[in-house]
Enzyme design. Structure first.
Site, PDB file in Angstrom:
ATOM      1  N   CYS A 108       0.832  -1.199   0.000  1.00 23.15           N
ATOM      2  CA  CYS A 108       0.000   0.000   0.000  1.00 23.15           C
ATOM      3  C   CYS A 108       0.877   1.264   0.000  1.00 23.15           C
ATOM      4  O   CYS A 108       1.526   1.560  -0.999  1.00 23.15           O
ATOM      5  CB  CYS A 108      -0.988  -0.034   1.157  1.00 23.15           C
ATOM      6  SG  CYS A 108      -2.404   1.077   0.926  1.00 23.15           S
ATOM      7  N   HIS A 207      -3.268  -5.309   0.597  1.00 23.93           N
ATOM      8  CA  HIS A 207      -2.754  -5.680   1.918  1.00 23.93           C
ATOM      9  C   HIS A 207      -2.789  -7.194   2.101  1.00 23.93           C
ATOM     10  O   HIS A 207      -3.768  -7.739   2.641  1.00 23.93           O
ATOM     11  CB  HIS A 207      -3.585  -5.021   3.021  1.00 23.93           C
ATOM     12  CG  HIS A 207      -3.310  -3.565   3.216  1.00 23.93           C
ATOM     13  ND1 HIS A 207      -2.268  -3.110   3.996  1.00 23.93           N
ATOM     14  CD2 HIS A 207      -3.928  -2.471   2.722  1.00 23.93           C
ATOM     15  CE1 HIS A 207      -2.259  -1.782   3.987  1.00 23.93           C
ATOM     16  NE2 HIS A 207      -3.249  -1.370   3.217  1.00 23.93           N
ATOM     17  N   GLU A 209      -1.256  -8.831   4.246  1.00 24.88           N
ATOM     18  CA  GLU A 209      -1.136  -9.144   5.674  1.00 24.88           C
ATOM     19  C   GLU A 209      -2.434  -8.979   6.445  1.00 24.88           C
ATOM     20  O   GLU A 209      -2.578  -9.507   7.557  1.00 24.88           O
ATOM     21  CB  GLU A 209      -0.043  -8.264   6.313  1.00 24.88           C
ATOM     22  CG  GLU A 209      -0.459  -6.833   6.650  1.00 24.88           C
ATOM     23  CD  GLU A 209      -0.531  -5.875   5.466  1.00 24.88           C
ATOM     24  OE1 GLU A 209      -0.703  -4.674   5.704  1.00 24.88           O
ATOM     25  OE2 GLU A 209      -0.421  -6.331   4.313  1.00 24.88           O
TER      26      GLU A 209
END
Length: 264
Positions: A108, A207, A209
């Protein structure tokens, strides 16, 4: 510096360069973003060190950046094209790591900052916020102008799809990649969802994660801050209930990049 040591003599060392502060939710649920990233990208026998880049903390001479096997730059509520001193210092570090051919993964904001640092262009997306789960098209690794080892490793194991869904929450985007960069993924909303520079730099707009509960927490924060409307937030919640990200694939991709010599 905060560290997560998985062994007395770690086989690999990674640095997380945090471009945001831990939210109350993430601190309470996970103990901070360091633990989120280690759970997503980490492995046995590794050491992960946290540097709070947003507060001006970056690896210095005493930390011996050459000893790290890779660096991860997190997302952020800040603009990667901003001129805050810590952002400019982070750009300088990225250029240094690039010159050293150290592995750098940006997600990001990190994806956008790497682009800026290496000569590309970043801007506010004219189409506005992109929040939720979005399907992106993955480039054909076999057709790349130059071999891409971390993608080919997945392709050879039958783990590289032509399209994959990823969690998104951003309002800025890469407009023009740096010279010599290769676009690896795109979507109907964002032209550069993923790019690489050689084998050592990788930017991902989404993202990998994030868990779904983190996304819901961030949507609540955006709504409370007045950044999005109630109807927008409700539409996001309906969409993510019906569409899950291909998180396992994205985690495999990131690990394949960060640990190219290892068998994932």
């Amino acid at each position: 510096m905060v560290a997560v040591e998985a062994a007395a003599r770690p086989s690999r060392r990674y640095a997380l360069l945090m471009a945001a502060h831990d939210s109350e939710y993430v601190l309470k649920r996970y103990g901070g973003y360091l633990h989120v990233f280690v759970a997503a990208f980490g492995g046995a026998g590794e050491a992960w060190h946290l540097y709070r880049a947003v507060d001006g903390e970056l690896p210095g001479p005493d930390d011996d950046i050459g000893a790290y096997d890779g660096f991860v730059i997190s997302g952020s509520p800040h603009d990667a094209y901003g001129d805050d001193p810590w952002i400019l210092r982070l750009c300088l570090l990225v250029r240094k790591l690039h010159a050293m051919r150290k592995r750098v993964l940006g997600v990001c904001f990190g994806h956008q900052l790497i682009c800026r640092a290496l000569g590309g262009r970043v801007r506010r997306a004219p189409s506005g916020w992109d929040v939720g789960v979005r399907e992106v098209a993955i480039a054909d690794a076999a057709a790349a102008a130059a071999p891409c080892r971390f993608l080919n490793a997945l392709r050879e194991r039958g783990q590289l799809p032509t399209r994959a869904r990823i969690t998104k929450i951003h309002q800025d985007e890469v407009w023009e990649v740096p010279e010599g960069a290769e676009v690896l993924a795109s979507s109907d909303k964002t032209g550069v969802e993923m790019f690489r520079v050689g084998e050592h730099v990788l930017g991902i707009q989404g993202h990998p994660e994030y868990t779904m509960d983190i996304l819901h927490s961030l949507v609540d924060r955006l709504l409370a801050a007045g950044s999005i409307t109630v109807s927008f937030a409700e539409a996001v919640r309906r969409q993510v209930e019906a569409t899950a990200p291909d998180r396992e694939f994205w985690l495999k991709l990131c690990k394949s990049f960060l640990k190219a010599e290892e068998d994932q």
